[in-house]
Design a protein around this motif. Structure first.
Motif, PDB file in Angstrom:
ATOM      1  N   PHE A  15       0.838  -1.194   0.000  1.00 49.59           N
ATOM      2  CA  PHE A  15       0.000   0.000   0.000  1.00 49.59           C
ATOM      3  C   PHE A  15       0.880   1.253   0.000  1.00 49.59           C
ATOM      4  N   GLU A  16       0.664   2.086  -0.975  1.00 49.85           N
ATOM      5  CA  GLU A  16       1.517   3.268  -1.144  1.00 49.85           C
ATOM      6  C   GLU A  16       0.983   4.454  -0.340  1.00 49.85           C
ATOM      7  N   ILE A  23      -4.896   6.240   4.635  1.00 50.66           N
ATOM      8  CA  ILE A  23      -5.449   4.899   4.465  1.00 50.66           C
ATOM      9  C   ILE A  23      -6.972   4.973   4.388  1.00 50.66           C
ATOM     10  N   PRO A  24      -7.557   4.599   3.260  1.00 50.03           N
ATOM     11  CA  PRO A  24      -9.020   4.651   3.143  1.00 50.03           C
ATOM     12  C   PRO A  24      -9.690   3.531   3.933  1.00 50.03           C
ATOM     13  N   SER A  25     -10.904   3.753   4.321  1.00 50.36           N
ATOM     14  CA  SER A  25     -11.615   2.788   5.163  1.00 50.36           C
ATOM     15  C   SER A  25     -11.835   1.455   4.461  1.00 50.36           C
ATOM     16  N   VAL A  56       1.893   2.450   8.948  1.00 52.76           N
ATOM     17  CA  VAL A  56       1.568   1.934   7.622  1.00 52.76           C
ATOM     18  C   VAL A  56       2.162   0.545   7.406  1.00 52.76           C
ATOM     19  N   ASN A  57       3.392   0.332   7.857  1.00 53.45           N
ATOM     20  CA  ASN A  57       4.012  -0.982   7.701  1.00 53.45           C
ATOM     21  C   ASN A  57       3.176  -2.074   8.358  1.00 53.45           C
ATOM     22  N   LEU A  58       2.613  -1.780   9.508  1.00 55.41           N
ATOM     23  CA  LEU A  58       1.795  -2.754  10.219  1.00 55.41           C
ATOM     24  C   LEU A  58       0.604  -3.191   9.369  1.00 55.41           C
ATOM     25  N   ILE A  62      -0.136  -7.134   8.545  1.00 53.27           N
ATOM     26  CA  ILE A  62      -1.397  -7.784   8.900  1.00 53.27           C
ATOM     27  C   ILE A  62      -2.130  -8.252   7.640  1.00 53.27           C
ATOM     28  N   ALA A  63      -2.062  -7.470   6.591  1.00 52.01           N
ATOM     29  CA  ALA A  63      -2.699  -7.874   5.330  1.00 52.01           C
ATOM     30  C   ALA A  63      -2.104  -9.184   4.823  1.00 52.01           C
TER      31      ALA A  63
END
Length: 284
Positions: A15-16, A23-25, A56-58, A62-63
């Motif tokens: 994710f950029e 970060i969108p919902s 953001v890395n998290l 998790i993804a």
């Protein structure tokens, strides 16, 4: 087989975004939908990770864990280790078990995570890594072997400008060769928290080093040796993937290679000595 390019599945998870506000919902919604399909309320395995300023890395980590293909019931525990960014907001928007440890240091945070883990087994992960869908199965296949109390996996670096995959592959081959030598007498030098597993019962007896210093994962492995075997998970497909942030601190790739060779040369003789080293800082 070695990867001469970044795995395609990682591209789908990179994710950029620069910060939590971007970060969108719907991204959280998709990850949570995947998490709801794989997480268990009665886990056999607890995946424990600490997060310090990884808002953001998290999300990426998790993804990747939400894509696990396994029949083994597991949970995910993330410990916010006193982050100064919006890591807690990222955690609060994910369907995971969330903890907070104000005492700075992985040892403090991992100990808290272990104490709250419901699983019989614990897998350690890092909040800035990507994990393949077979990771849980590959780690557990070795950890559940007779008399094994601790395992550790291998890892690879994601290529960036100045660090192409073919060069990183050469570095990883060298790294794995030295790991094989270290494993004979000093496996704790190879056990890093980005891909490591152990039996919780024995882990609770040993405990993590309660300090800010690095090497708590290696020290735990060292303590576990009296309870059973330490084994490597050699499967290349089970490798954790991480950005080359630690490498870039040393400068160019040639500088990284030179530095790593000097480090390995310095401790080469000690690899054949089972006596505990005086300089435990070399674990990292």
């Amino acid at each position: 087989m070695r990867q001469l390019k970044n795995p395609e599945w990682i591209d789908e998870l990179k994710f950029e975004y620069d910060n939590f506000d971007q970060i969108p919902s719907h991204v959280f919604d998709k990850i949570n939908s995947d998490l709801d399909k794989v997480l268990s309320k009665e886990p056999l395995v607890s995946i424990v990770m600490t997060a310090w300023n990884e808002e953001v890395n998290l999300l990426r980590t998790i993804a990747s864990l939400s894509k696990m293909k396994t029949q083994i019931p597991f949970e995910i525990i993330v410990i916010n280790n006193n982050s100064q960014d919006r890591t807690q907001d990222t955690m609060d928007n994910l369907h995971i078990k969330r903890l907070f440890q104000p005492k700075q240091g992985c040892g403090f945070a991992r100990q808290l995570g272990m104490e709250h883990a419901a699983g019989k087994y614990i897998l350690l992960a890092d909040a800035d890594c990507y994990y393949p869908s077979c990771w849980v199965d590959e780690m557990m296949d070795v950890l559940r072997q007779p008399n094994v109390v601790c395992v550790y996996g291998r890892y690879s670096f994601i290529s960036e400008e100045g660090f192409p995959r073919w060069k990183l592959t050469l570095l990883e081959i060298m790294k794995d060769m030295f790991a094989e030598i270290r494993h004979i007498k000093r496996p704790y030098y190879n056990s890093f928290g980005l891909s490591m597993g152990f039996v919780k019962e024995h882990g609770m007896k040993v405990g993590f080093v309660p300090s800010k210093w690095r090497g708590d994962d290696g020290m735990l492995c060292l303590g576990l040796m009296k309870y059973g075997k330490i084994k490597q998970v050699r499967s290349n497909k089970a490798r954790a993937w991480t950005e080359p942030r630690t490498l870039k601190r040393s400068g160019s790739f040639s500088q990284v290679l030179k530095e790593r060779i000097l480090i390995e040369a310095k401790r080469f003789k000690g690899n054949f000595n089972s006596k505990m080293p005086k300089d435990m800082s070399m674990m990292e």
